[in-house]
Motif scaffolding. Structure first.
Motif, PDB file in Angstrom:
ATOM      1  N   ARG A 228       0.833  -1.218   0.000  1.00  0.00           N
ATOM      2  CA  ARG A 228       0.000   0.000   0.000  1.00  0.00           C
ATOM      3  C   ARG A 228       0.862   1.259   0.000  1.00  0.00           C
ATOM      4  NH1 ARG A 228      -3.662  -2.825   3.583  1.00  0.00           N
ATOM      5  NH2 ARG A 228      -2.647  -1.978   5.420  1.00  0.00           N
ATOM      6  N   LEU A 229       1.854   1.279   0.883  1.00  0.00           N
ATOM      7  CA  LEU A 229       2.697   2.485   0.945  1.00  0.00           C
ATOM      8  C   LEU A 229       3.519   2.625  -0.340  1.00  0.00           C
ATOM      9  CD1 LEU A 229       3.675   4.906   2.657  1.00  0.00           C
ATOM     10  CD2 LEU A 229       5.595   3.471   3.392  1.00  0.00           C
ATOM     11  N   ALA A 232       1.497   3.899  -3.178  1.00  0.00           N
ATOM     12  CA  ALA A 232       1.173   5.323  -2.987  1.00  0.00           C
ATOM     13  C   ALA A 232       2.367   6.210  -3.328  1.00  0.00           C
ATOM     14  CB  ALA A 232       0.733   5.570  -1.543  1.00  0.00           C
ATOM     15  N   LEU A 233       3.571   5.675  -3.139  1.00  0.00           N
ATOM     16  CA  LEU A 233       4.768   6.482  -3.412  1.00  0.00           C
ATOM     17  C   LEU A 233       5.278   6.300  -4.837  1.00  0.00           C
ATOM     18  CD1 LEU A 233       6.736   6.021  -0.038  1.00  0.00           C
ATOM     19  CD2 LEU A 233       5.249   7.911  -0.727  1.00  0.00           C
ATOM     20  N   ASP A 295       4.616   8.630  10.230  1.00  0.00           N
ATOM     21  CA  ASP A 295       4.325  10.021   9.866  1.00  0.00           C
ATOM     22  C   ASP A 295       3.992  10.142   8.380  1.00  0.00           C
ATOM     23  OD1 ASP A 295       4.947  10.478  12.460  1.00  0.00           O
ATOM     24  OD2 ASP A 295       6.836  11.539  12.085  1.00  0.00           O
ATOM     25  N   LEU A 296       4.799   9.482   7.563  1.00  0.00           N
ATOM     26  CA  LEU A 296       4.602   9.573   6.113  1.00  0.00           C
ATOM     27  C   LEU A 296       3.257   8.962   5.713  1.00  0.00           C
ATOM     28  CD1 LEU A 296       5.817  10.203   3.297  1.00  0.00           C
ATOM     29  CD2 LEU A 296       6.857   7.924   3.339  1.00  0.00           C
ATOM     30  N   ALA A 297       2.949   7.793   6.272  1.00  0.00           N
ATOM     31  CA  ALA A 297       1.689   7.115   5.931  1.00  0.00           C
ATOM     32  C   ALA A 297       0.495   7.974   6.348  1.00  0.00           C
ATOM     33  CB  ALA A 297       1.636   5.749   6.601  1.00  0.00           C
ATOM     34  N   ARG A 299       0.454  11.236   6.549  1.00  0.00           N
ATOM     35  CA  ARG A 299       0.361  12.359   5.602  1.00  0.00           C
ATOM     36  C   ARG A 299      -0.269  11.923   4.286  1.00  0.00           C
ATOM     37  NH1 ARG A 299       5.608  13.472   7.272  1.00  0.00           N
ATOM     38  NH2 ARG A 299       6.554  12.859   5.299  1.00  0.00           N
ATOM     39  N   ARG A 300       0.031  10.676   3.877  1.00  0.00           N
ATOM     40  CA  ARG A 300      -0.451  10.166   2.584  1.00  0.00           C
ATOM     41  C   ARG A 300      -1.801   9.469   2.684  1.00  0.00           C
ATOM     42  NH1 ARG A 300       2.527  10.620  -2.305  1.00  0.00           N
ATOM     43  NH2 ARG A 300       4.540  11.450  -1.759  1.00  0.00           N
ATOM     44  N   GLY A 301      -2.329   9.324   3.892  1.00  0.00           N
ATOM     45  CA  GLY A 301      -3.607   8.642   4.068  1.00  0.00           C
ATOM     46  C   GLY A 301      -3.525   7.148   3.791  1.00  0.00           C
ATOM     47  N   VAL A 302      -2.356   6.548   4.076  1.00  0.00           N
ATOM     48  CA  VAL A 302      -2.176   5.105   3.861  1.00  0.00           C
ATOM     49  C   VAL A 302      -2.343   4.385   5.198  1.00  0.00           C
ATOM     50  CG1 VAL A 302      -0.574   3.313   3.094  1.00  0.00           C
ATOM     51  CG2 VAL A 302      -0.592   5.532   1.948  1.00  0.00           C
TER      52      VAL A 302
END
Ligand SMILES: NC(=O)c1ccc[n+]([C@@H]2O[C@H](COP(=O)([O-])OP(=O)(O)OC[C@H]3O[C@@H](n4cnc5c(N)ncnc54)[C@H](O)[C@@H]3O)[C@@H](O)[C@H]2O)c1
Ligand SMILES: O=P(O)(O)OC[C@H](O)CO
Length: 339
Positions: A228-229, A232-233, A295-297, A299-302
């Protein structure tokens, strides 16, 4: 086609992995290993063994060591291979030392997201060196001790430069090392980073005696988080099923040589994070990475429930017992839903 020519290789970073890669390559190439600690490098040169980070693996004749950064960089010349073997936290300072120098290329071995910025290694390289130097990530399921012993191992080189990919394959592929090639830098780096967090989770579950069913569930649902992450990236789905995704995830979650797994096992015994990390004596990238990924997830809604549960234990004072309980308490959902 594989080029059997002897090449000059500079390995910058003399921890367990830099040393293992240097040993493996020195059977076929002319390798110089650099470390930042002068006294440790002198001891290493005398013992011809890295007694601090990888004891018991004598250096082959093709391996020289140096504490002089310029000498090690110059060793790669203008057509050799330069390898950055630091942890993620050391990549930025290492690249800053390389900035402005004429270097042939740069291949990095670290697996994680930068703690402060949430950047992947290739983004740090881009920020500091720009596009001037061909670069790539060499990753995959690889315990240093096994590679240093010459046991079989398969890796992948990820780079947007086809020339660099071919060059790394021509130099590193051989003996008991297989090297596959891919342009999917994001996919390779996300797999290598997040598996470290998931290995802490399986270490906790195994340490608490929750059983093999729980371990298999964590690994499988962990792969869903990586995917998933990674998607998204901008990574490619197939990458997460390959060596640097599923392969490295299985190795690190189940192999008792894993430092990240050891962190989880130690936490399950009731030790503090500080104690576990200091007993380890090596970097455990999953620790800083858990925070960066959480934190990154966010921010990305993951959705990354296992990562969040690990970060809760590492940073928020959650009890290890709460990790799996928190996951079990989640509402049921479709297995294949990607959100
Ligand atoms: N050990 C393995 O089996 C293995 C395999 C594949 C990839 N890796 C990855 O390679 C990287 C390096 O791991 P390792 O096993 O060599 O670690 P290690 O803990 O054995 O050694 C770390 C080395 O980096 C140096 N270092 C530590 N913090 C630093 C910093 N902030 N700045 C600069 N240098 C620093 C230390 O002096 C030491 O020489 C990690 O990202 C790890 O995930 C390790
Ligand atoms: O010992 P770990 O947990 O840092 O894992 C080492 C390597 O990344 C395994 O591929």
């Amino acid at each position: 086609m594989q080029d059997k020519k002897k090449t000059r290789v500079g390995v910058l970073g003399a921890g367990a992995w830099g040393t293992a890669v240097a040993i493996a390559l020195a059977h076929r190439h002319d390798v110089m290993l650099w470390g930042r600690n002068t006294a440790a490098m002198q001891e290493m040169a005398a013992a011809r063994d890295n007694l601090a980070y990888l004891p018991g693996h004598p250096f082959p004749p093709g391996l020289t060591v140096s504490a002089d950064f310029d000498t090690a960089v110059a060793h790669a010349g203008d057509d050799g291979l330069l390898i950055a073997a630091s942890p993620v936290a050391g990549l930025r300072p290492l690249l800053q030392q390389l900035k402005g120098r004429a270097i042939p290329n740069i291949v990095w071995l670290c697996k994680g997201f930068e703690y402060e910025t949430g950047l992947l290694p290739h983004q740090i390289v881009q920020e500091i060196l720009g596009d001037a130097v061909p670069g790539g990530a060499l990753s995959g399921p690889s315990f240093a001790q096994e590679v240093a012993r010459g046991l079989p191992c398969a890796l992948a080189i990820a780079s947007s430069s086809e020339n660099l990919r071919n060059k790394v394959v021509s130099i590193v592929h051989g003996g008991n090392l297989r090297v596959y090639s891919t342009p999917d830098l994001v996919g390779v780096e996300v797999g290598g980073a997040v598996k470290n967090v998931l290995a802490i989770a399986t270490g906790v579950a195994d340490g608490l005696g929750l059983g093999l069913n729980a371990r298999a569930a964590l690994i499988t649902r962990g792969l869903a988080e990586i995917t998933r992450l990674g998607l998204a990236l901008g990574g490619q789905a197939e990458t997460f099923m390959g060596l640097t995704g599923m392969g490295d995830l299985i190795l690190t979650c189940t192999g008792d040589l894993s430092r990240n797994r050891k962190v989880g096992l130690g936490l399950a015994q009731g030790k503090s994070l500080e104690t576990v990390v200091s007993e380890l004596g090596h970097v455990a990238e999953g620790v800083p990475c858990a925070k960066a990924v959480r934190d990154l997830a966010a921010r990305r809604g993951v959705d990354m429930p296992i990562t969040n549960a690990v970060a809760g234990v590492l940073f928020d004072g959650d009890q290890p017992q709460a990790l799996v309980a928190r996951l079990l308490a989640r509402d049921p959902r479709d297995e294949t839903g990607v959100k």
